[in-house]
Design a protein around this motif. Structure first.
Motif, PDB file in Angstrom:
ATOM      1  N   GLY A  75      -2.310   7.440  -4.764  1.00  0.00           N
ATOM      2  CA  GLY A  75      -2.289   7.734  -3.334  1.00  0.00           C
ATOM      3  C   GLY A  75      -3.690   7.614  -2.756  1.00  0.00           C
ATOM      4  N   LEU A 118      -6.008   5.799  -4.043  1.00  0.00           N
ATOM      5  CA  LEU A 118      -6.327   4.370  -4.094  1.00  0.00           C
ATOM      6  C   LEU A 118      -5.897   3.674  -2.803  1.00  0.00           C
ATOM      7  N   ALA A 119      -4.678   3.934  -2.379  1.00  0.00           N
ATOM      8  CA  ALA A 119      -4.174   3.304  -1.162  1.00  0.00           C
ATOM      9  C   ALA A 119      -5.063   3.648   0.025  1.00  0.00           C
ATOM     10  N   PHE A 120      -5.412   4.926   0.130  1.00  0.00           N
ATOM     11  CA  PHE A 120      -6.263   5.348   1.251  1.00  0.00           C
ATOM     12  C   PHE A 120      -7.629   4.691   1.165  1.00  0.00           C
ATOM     13  N   CYS A 162      -8.576   1.998  -0.355  1.00  0.00           N
ATOM     14  CA  CYS A 162      -8.568   0.556  -0.106  1.00  0.00           C
ATOM     15  C   CYS A 162      -8.453   0.279   1.380  1.00  0.00           C
ATOM     16  N   ALA A 194       0.836   4.149  -2.714  1.00  0.00           N
ATOM     17  CA  ALA A 194       0.571   5.547  -2.394  1.00  0.00           C
ATOM     18  C   ALA A 194       1.550   6.491  -3.090  1.00  0.00           C
ATOM     19  N   TRP A 225       0.827  -1.206   0.000  1.00  0.00           N
ATOM     20  CA  TRP A 225       0.000   0.000   0.000  1.00  0.00           C
ATOM     21  C   TRP A 225       0.858   1.250   0.000  1.00  0.00           C
TER      22      TRP A 225
END
Lengths: 185, 185
Positions: B155, B157-159, B161, A110, A106
């Motif tokens: 970025g 996307l990471a949050f 998910c 990010a 992740w």
DNA sequence: TGAATCATGTAATAGGTTACATGATTCT
DNA sequence: AGAATCATGTAACCTATTACATGATTCA
């Protein structure tokens, strides 16, 4: 085998420094106030990690006034630091990372777009897609083989939530891939 | 403040030993072949951890043949070990655990029903529900405040998910609560 | 001026990782 | 008998955690 160049925390700091040069205190506040990974914001982890990066010449510290060591410092990435960050972000997504280091994945997710650009992001996401799909299949296989008995259901809950979490992440990644592909055409 | 009695790995071993007495090698195989948490199966982590538990008198090792230290040992929980495991499982679910130690929470989830019974499981799940709900609200608030700008979308996307993962886990926990309540009536 | 916060750091400790070592058992 | 695997353990190293220390700046 060989020791990794630095820790995930090190790369987290480098990713943040790539966005903008910051002081150790500001970096600590990022960890303390935002949900970026689960890094400690304690000085005992941040400052030694910054010192390690500096020793590797991946960061440089500019004291803002004079050379008093207790003065506020502004850390920034060197060219070598940017290279190393890029190398780490471009590393292939492995089965092992997906199975037991999702936090590292992740974190890479990010930073990858900002640092490597959209082409590399697409490659990265496709790799993640492939590895997570495989992982999900093997989790389902395990479930079919060993979790079918009803035994204790809160144990099953833990497993199923883990499985569902992977499935959701995978859906998110696939959606992101589609989005990028749509934007490109 | 005060050092915790043992590590998450220690409790993972105790939970597995509560299911049945096993050798260190068998425990290693569990970590190597099942998706229970992400513990290393290396001897350098398992055996020292087992030795610590034994020093605390939470486990006992029975050599199967003679006293040769290189012989297969069968580890089992002592009464004090069961007490400590129960204490750990009954610990309140905190905001902090939900925010940055979900692995510990899932591990407790995996063992709680078998060790503490259905009443305590219900209490545990309700606490987890409460804390995760709060956490989810604050994540969404953070998203609204700071993630609205489009900037770099991987970025986001990471949050997202991470957020979706929490939401899914929460749904799983609520479903489990409903299931138990239905079974009880 | 005194208190709070900003800001960087160190020391002690404990735990995990990797690599290595060693003996026992099983299988061919 | 030899090879593979079972099975437990140790040593060196590194990192994170906790607690403590210290000076600078801001603000009432």
């Amino acid at each position: 085998m060989k020791a990794p160049p630095t820790t995930v925390l090190g790369y987290a700091l480098m990713g943040l420094l790539h966005q903008k040069a910051q002081s150790g205190y500001e970096l600590r506040k990022v960890f303390a106030t935002t949900p970026i990974g689960s890094f400690s914001d304690s000085p005992g982890s941040i400052y030694p990690a910054l010192a390690r990066l500096e020793k590797r010449r991946w960061t440089r510290a500019a004291g803002e006034a004079g050379d008093n060591p207790r003065q506020r410092k502004r850390f920034s990435l060197t060219a070598a630091g940017v290279t190393e960050l890029k190398r780490w972000l471009a590393l292939p997504v492995t089965r092992q990372e997906v199975a037991s280091s999702m936090d590292s994945l992740w974190l890479r997710c990010a930073f990858v777009q900002q640092v490597l650009g959209i082409e590399e992001t697409l490659r990265f996401l496709r790799e993640a897609d492939r590895e997570m799909t495989t992982h999900l299949v093997s989790l389902r296989e395990y479930q079919r083989k060993f979790m079918s008995s009803v035994e204790f259901s809160s144990g099953r809950l833990a497993f199923e939530c883990g499985l569902a979490g992977v499935a959701v992440s995978l859906r998110g990644i696939r959606r992101a891939i589609l989005q990028i592909e749509r934007d490109q055409s």
